[in-house]
Enzyme design. Structure first.
Site, short mmCIF file in Angstrom:
data_model
loop_
_atom_site.label_atom_id
_atom_site.label_comp_id
_atom_site.label_asym_id
_atom_site.label_seq_id
_atom_site.Cartn_x
_atom_site.Cartn_y
_atom_site.Cartn_z
N SER A 103 22.92 -27.42 -26.85
CA SER A 103 22.03 -28.45 -27.38
C SER A 103 22.83 -29.50 -28.15
CB SER A 103 20.94 -27.79 -28.23
OG SER A 103 19.85 -28.64 -28.44
N ASP B 16 13.34 -26.37 -19.41
CA ASP B 16 13.71 -27.15 -20.59
C ASP B 16 13.26 -28.59 -20.42
OD1 ASP B 16 14.86 -28.32 -22.79
OD2 ASP B 16 16.93 -27.95 -22.18
N HIS C 63 14.96 -23.69 -22.98
CA HIS C 63 15.99 -24.19 -23.88
C HIS C 63 16.33 -23.08 -24.87
CE1 HIS C 63 18.03 -27.67 -25.82
NE2 HIS C 63 17.88 -26.96 -26.93
#
Length: 293
Positions: free
Chosen positions: A149, A236, A267
């Site tokens: 991320s 995601d 995610h």
């Protein structure tokens, strides 16, 4: 297709949906992360809060065996504003279990330290790893960077926007569901107030900085970058588009990469080691790293 096993596990896990201000998101994440840091793997050693320089520390996870071990500098996720080596401890230790001396950086967080603080810390850590890996039988000439991320963003930024000397230290990059073009990420997630808060907080509220290649490293992709392992999560909605765009940009630049999208995964799934999707992704990653680091 996602397996019935993984579907059942994901139903039982609490959903991460960041809301509220950064203080609230920090508190919620650290509480949730305890679920992902149980049953830690057996490794050769573990040292907390090693000082790299004044104000900058890292946890160091050491593999078993004599080495010399290849090195992974890992940047945790958390929207550049939360997360810590503690909340990503198991993931860091899994790299060590696989034979990588792993440095999980406690980089400075926004809003107290907006861009470029975290990126500066990341670049410093790569050079520190080169000079200090031997303290734990690591090979400072075999360094990879990786992150999830926001940490994927920092990893790619360190690779693509650093000066030629530091860039040459990085043999490969492992990029889990990162945000690589923040203007596009923000547009895709217009309805998600929590993510908008993270993005704007990183740049100190100055969203014009989304155009800076150090903030949006997709804009800095060029020929000659070290090989990139791009891992996307099929479910995601936040960042999958960034992974796909990065693969297209690297292809156009002629830079080596692998793109793997794990269907049905959310995610953050690389912290969910009970998933079959996690096991499949890690097999692909260990193979990539063995060939490139």
């Amino acid at each position: 297709m996602i397996s019935a096993h993984d579907r059942d596990i994901l139903k039982r896990l609490p959903e991460w949906n960041p809301t509220g201000d950064i203080t609230a998101q920090r508190r919620a994440w650290e509480e949730l992360a305890t679920i992902y840091n149980q049953d830690l793997p057996a490794i050769g050693g573990f040292e907390k809060r090693i000082e790299l320089r004044a104000g900058l520390t890292a946890d160091v996870a050491v593999p078993k065996g004599a080495g010399p071990h290849p090195v992974m500098v890992y940047l945790h996720g958390g929207g550049w504003a939360f997360g810590s080596p503690t909340s990503f401890r198991k993931l860091g230790m899994q790299f060590a279990e696989a034979g990588y001396l792993t440095i999980v950086l406690d980089y400075r967080l926004a809003p107290e330290h907006p861009f470029p603080a975290a990126l500066e810390d990341t670049m410093f850590a790569v050079q520190w790893a080169r000079d200090n890996a031997r303290r734990w039988n690591g090979d400072g000439a075999r360094i990879a960077v990786g992150g999830d991320s926001a940490g994927g963003n920092l990893s790619l930024s360190a690779l693509a926007t650093s000066a030629p000397g530091p860039r040459a230290l990085i043999r490969a990059a492992v990029l889990f569901y990162g945000a690589f073009d923040l203007a596009t990420t923000a547009e895709r997630n217009r309805a998600h107030a929590g993510l908008q808060t993270q993005l704007s907080t990183y740049v100190g509220g100055n969203t014009k900085l989304y155009a800076d290649p150090r903030v949006s490293p997709l804009k800095a992709v060029a020929p000659g970058l070290a090989p990139c392992f791009i891992l996307g999560a099929g479910e995601d909605t936040w960042c999958l588009g960034d992974s796909l765009m990065l693969a297209q940009a690297l292809s156009a630049a002629g830079s080596p990469y692998e793109l793997h999208v794990m269907e049905g995964m959310p995610h953050g799934f690389m912290q969910m080691s009970e998933l079959e999707g996690w096991r499949a992704a890690t097999r692909l990653m260990w193979d990539f790293l063995a060939r490139n680091v």
